[in-house]
Enzyme design. Structure first.
Site, PDB file in Angstrom:
ATOM      1  CB  SER A 109      -0.880  -0.024   1.250  1.00 51.48           C
ATOM      2  OG  SER A 109      -1.476   1.225   1.481  1.00 51.48           O
ATOM      3  CD  GLN A 130      -3.218   1.759  -2.496  1.00 52.72           C
ATOM      4  OE1 GLN A 130      -2.629   1.659  -1.417  1.00 52.72           O
ATOM      5  NE2 GLN A 130      -3.801   2.890  -2.863  1.00 52.72           N
ATOM      6  CE1 TYR A 132      -6.019   5.155  -1.812  1.00 52.75           C
ATOM      7  CE2 TYR A 132      -4.204   5.033  -0.256  1.00 52.75           C
ATOM      8  CZ  TYR A 132      -5.473   4.650  -0.660  1.00 52.75           C
ATOM      9  OH  TYR A 132      -6.181   3.746   0.093  1.00 52.75           O
ATOM     10  CB  THR A 158      -6.862   2.712  -4.627  1.00 54.34           C
ATOM     11  OG1 THR A 158      -6.125   1.506  -4.399  1.00 54.34           O
ATOM     12  CG2 THR A 158      -8.160   2.632  -3.847  1.00 54.34           C
ATOM     13  CE  LYS A 254      -7.723  -2.919  -3.517  1.00 52.03           C
ATOM     14  NZ  LYS A 254      -8.348  -1.995  -2.573  1.00 52.03           N
ATOM     15  CG  HIS A 278     -11.276   0.567   0.127  1.00 47.51           C
ATOM     16  ND1 HIS A 278     -10.525   1.257  -0.796  1.00 47.51           N
ATOM     17  CD2 HIS A 278     -10.526   0.545   1.256  1.00 47.51           C
ATOM     18  CE1 HIS A 278      -9.395   1.639  -0.230  1.00 47.51           C
ATOM     19  NE2 HIS A 278      -9.357   1.215   1.008  1.00 47.51           N
ATOM     20  CG  ASP A 309     -10.963  -6.477  -3.166  1.00 46.25           C
ATOM     21  OD1 ASP A 309     -12.041  -5.915  -2.905  1.00 46.25           O
ATOM     22  OD2 ASP A 309      -9.908  -5.837  -3.331  1.00 46.25           O
TER      23      ASP A 309
HETATM   24  C1  FMN Z   1      -7.339  -2.546   7.430  1.00 47.06           C
HETATM   25  C2  FMN Z   1      -7.482  -2.357   5.951  1.00 47.06           C
HETATM   26  C3  FMN Z   1      -6.650  -1.469   5.296  1.00 47.06           C
HETATM   27  C4  FMN Z   1      -6.766  -1.288   3.917  1.00 47.06           C
HETATM   28  N1  FMN Z   1      -5.899  -0.438   3.277  1.00 47.06           N
HETATM   29  C5  FMN Z   1      -5.992  -0.282   1.933  1.00 47.06           C
HETATM   30  C6  FMN Z   1      -5.074   0.561   1.237  1.00 47.06           C
HETATM   31  O1  FMN Z   1      -4.194   1.178   1.829  1.00 47.06           O
HETATM   32  N2  FMN Z   1      -5.227   0.682  -0.100  1.00 47.06           N
HETATM   33  C7  FMN Z   1      -6.211   0.021  -0.798  1.00 47.06           C
HETATM   34  O2  FMN Z   1      -6.310   0.173  -2.017  1.00 47.06           O
HETATM   35  N3  FMN Z   1      -7.056  -0.807  -0.173  1.00 47.06           N
HETATM   36  C8  FMN Z   1      -6.983  -0.980   1.166  1.00 47.06           C
HETATM   37  N4  FMN Z   1      -7.843  -1.824   1.801  1.00 47.06           N
HETATM   38  C9  FMN Z   1      -8.844  -2.589   1.013  1.00 47.06           C
HETATM   39  C10 FMN Z   1      -8.285  -3.954   0.601  1.00 47.06           C
HETATM   40  O3  FMN Z   1      -7.250  -3.826  -0.348  1.00 47.06           O
HETATM   41  C11 FMN Z   1      -9.388  -4.830  -0.028  1.00 47.06           C
HETATM   42  O4  FMN Z   1      -9.989  -4.144  -1.093  1.00 47.06           O
HETATM   43  C12 FMN Z   1     -10.449  -5.226   1.001  1.00 47.06           C
HETATM   44  O5  FMN Z   1      -9.868  -5.477   2.267  1.00 47.06           O
HETATM   45  C13 FMN Z   1     -11.185  -6.478   0.543  1.00 47.06           C
HETATM   46  O6  FMN Z   1     -12.194  -6.814   1.436  1.00 47.06           O
HETATM   47  P1  FMN Z   1     -12.032  -7.946   2.581  1.00 47.06           P
HETATM   48  O7  FMN Z   1     -11.239  -7.319   3.673  1.00 47.06           O
HETATM   49  O8  FMN Z   1     -13.439  -8.213   2.973  1.00 47.06           O
HETATM   50  O9  FMN Z   1     -11.339  -9.105   1.941  1.00 47.06           O
HETATM   51  C14 FMN Z   1      -7.761  -2.005   3.189  1.00 47.06           C
HETATM   52  C15 FMN Z   1      -8.588  -2.907   3.865  1.00 47.06           C
HETATM   53  C16 FMN Z   1      -8.453  -3.100   5.221  1.00 47.06           C
HETATM   54  C17 FMN Z   1      -9.350  -4.092   5.920  1.00 47.06           C
END
Ligand code: FMN
Length: 381
Positions: A109, A130, A132, A158, A254, A278, A309
């Site tokens: 990330s 990933q 921003y 993202t 994404k 997300h 996802d």
């Molecule tokens: C604690 C946490 C932090 C996350 N941080 C990011 C991030 O920095 N960048 C991003 O594109 N997605 C982030 N995500 C989203 C994940 O990449 C992903 O899309 C999502 O967790 C999928 O859902 P799930 O947790 O139900 O599998 C984050 C998700 C969680 C739970």
């Protein structure tokens, strides 16, 4: 409760809850507004039934896939997530090492706590970075170049986060970076001294993707302000098209959900999209990626790789998404709770269980390889 007592997502979640101060657990576990989308992400898989074929002589099961030019031993990967060293002191190092052991891709990330260069050097499997998109175009260019120099395989932008989601659990505990805990939140940290000892006795918390550019460690800029002040809410398709040209390699968006956006992504030369809300953390009420998958695959599946996802907790969830036409499936909390519970050993156990489940499910479905999965395997209620 020990790691060996963890047999599924819920067990890992419970162990993570025991180990983490509750503001951190709730940051991972929480989602936006009423958390409707978060719940729906997993529930969506239950509307879909599997119809197995029998007596097909399944001896060897091949789980490998090629997605965005990357050969993966497994059709699921570790999606990029923020702040991992806060969850366990091994952080991204543990996730990258576990993903490499299983021959799959992992995402780093922009808000990662280990540098993309270090993680790239330590691991041989494909890396997704990933990104921003910032208002400062110079900063964007510098970061794109940095990812190229590091040898990142897939650039992932993202696009569902031009503003932060309303995470009310965090408002209640005071979770933010830097931490501004409520009194109740502070008490929760005091209740988990082992976490505190690990946190204090390991490398200082930092955000190495960003700390050359912004002073987060010095408390000058919170992550909330990073989103509102530094990211560009005016980002549009022309900006992304320019970034795709500049990257000139595997490029993934994404957080795309609509068919129209998926078509535009293909038009501007993206090689992949991840259907994602997300993990329910941004727009509550947003459709689940699984429910939206078929129409997007039908529209653009021959032009780019469609992934998804959200809510994936079981081998059968992965199998259903692949049967609908996803090329690979991203895991988020599925590996984050094991990370929090037991570091690298936890992530390895979780990936191993998912691999074993999927392999068993393939056998029970009468399928030898991922390419044999089709919509003929599925019926919707
Ligand atoms: C604690 C946490 C932090 C996350 N941080 C990011 C991030 O920095 N960048 C991003 O594109 N997605 C982030 N995500 C989203 C994940 O990449 C992903 O899309 C999502 O967790 C999928 O859902 P799930 O947790 O139900 O599998 C984050 C998700 C969680 C739970």
């Amino acid at each position: 409760m020990r790691l060996t007592d963890c047999h599924n997502f819920h067990d890992f979640r419970r162990l993570a809850q025991r180990r983490l101060p509750s503001p951190i657990f709730n940051y991972i576990d929480g989602a936006a507004d009423d958390e409707t989308t978060y719940r729906r992400n997993t529930a969506a898989f239950e509307r879909c039934d599997l119809v197995p074929d029998v007596l097909r002589g399944v001896t060897n099961v091949d789980l490998s896939v090629t997605v965005m030019g990357q050969k993966l031993a497994l059709p699921f990967y570790c999606s990029p997530t923020a702040l991992q060293r806060l969850f366990h002191h091994q952080g991204e190092r543990a996730v990258a090492a576990a993903a490499a052991k299983f021959g799959t891709m992992f995402g780093v990330s922009s808000l990662g706590t280990v540098s993309l260069e270090e993680v790239r050097k330590a691991s041989s499997t494909p890396q997704m970075y990933q990104f921003y998109f910032h208002r400062d175009r110079g900063l964007n260019r510098t970061m794109i170049q940095r990812a190229k120099d590091a040898g990142v395989n897939v650039m992932t932008l993202t696009v569902d986060s031009i503003t932060g989601g309303n995470r009310e659990r965090d408002l209640r505990t005071g979770f933010s970076i830097p931490l501004k805990l409520t009194l109740g939140g502070m008490l929760q940290f005091a209740l988990k001294p082992m976490w505190g000892i690990n946190y204090i006795t390991h490398e200082r918390f930092s955000l190495p993707q960003l700390d050359k550019h912004i002073d987060m460690g010095g408390a000058a800029l919170s992550i909330g302000r990073y989103f509102t002040e530094m990211l560009d809410p005016a980002m549009n398709w022309d900006d992304v098209a320019a970034m795709v040209r500049e990257w000139n390699g595997q490029f993934c968006l994404k957080g795309v959900m609509s068919v129209a956006d998926a078509k535009r992504a293909a038009d501007i030369g993206c090689t992949g999209i991840v259907l994602s809300n997300h993990g329910g953390r941004q727009l509550d009420g947003s459709r689940s990626a699984f429910d939206q998958l078929a129409e997007v695959v039908d529209a653009v599946g021959d032009r780019l790789d469609v992934m998804m996802d959200g809510g994936v907790q079981r081998g059968t969830h992965v199998l259903k998404a692949l049967s609908l036409g996803a090329k690979a499936v991203g895991l988020g909390r599925y590996y984050l709770f094991p990370l929090a519970a037991a570091g690298q050993a936890g992530v390895e156990r979780a990936l191993g269980l998912m691999r074993a489940e999927l392999e068993r499910d393939m056998r029970l479905m009468g399928r030898n390889s991922i390419a044999e999965l089709t919509r003929g395997n599925l019926r919707f209620r």
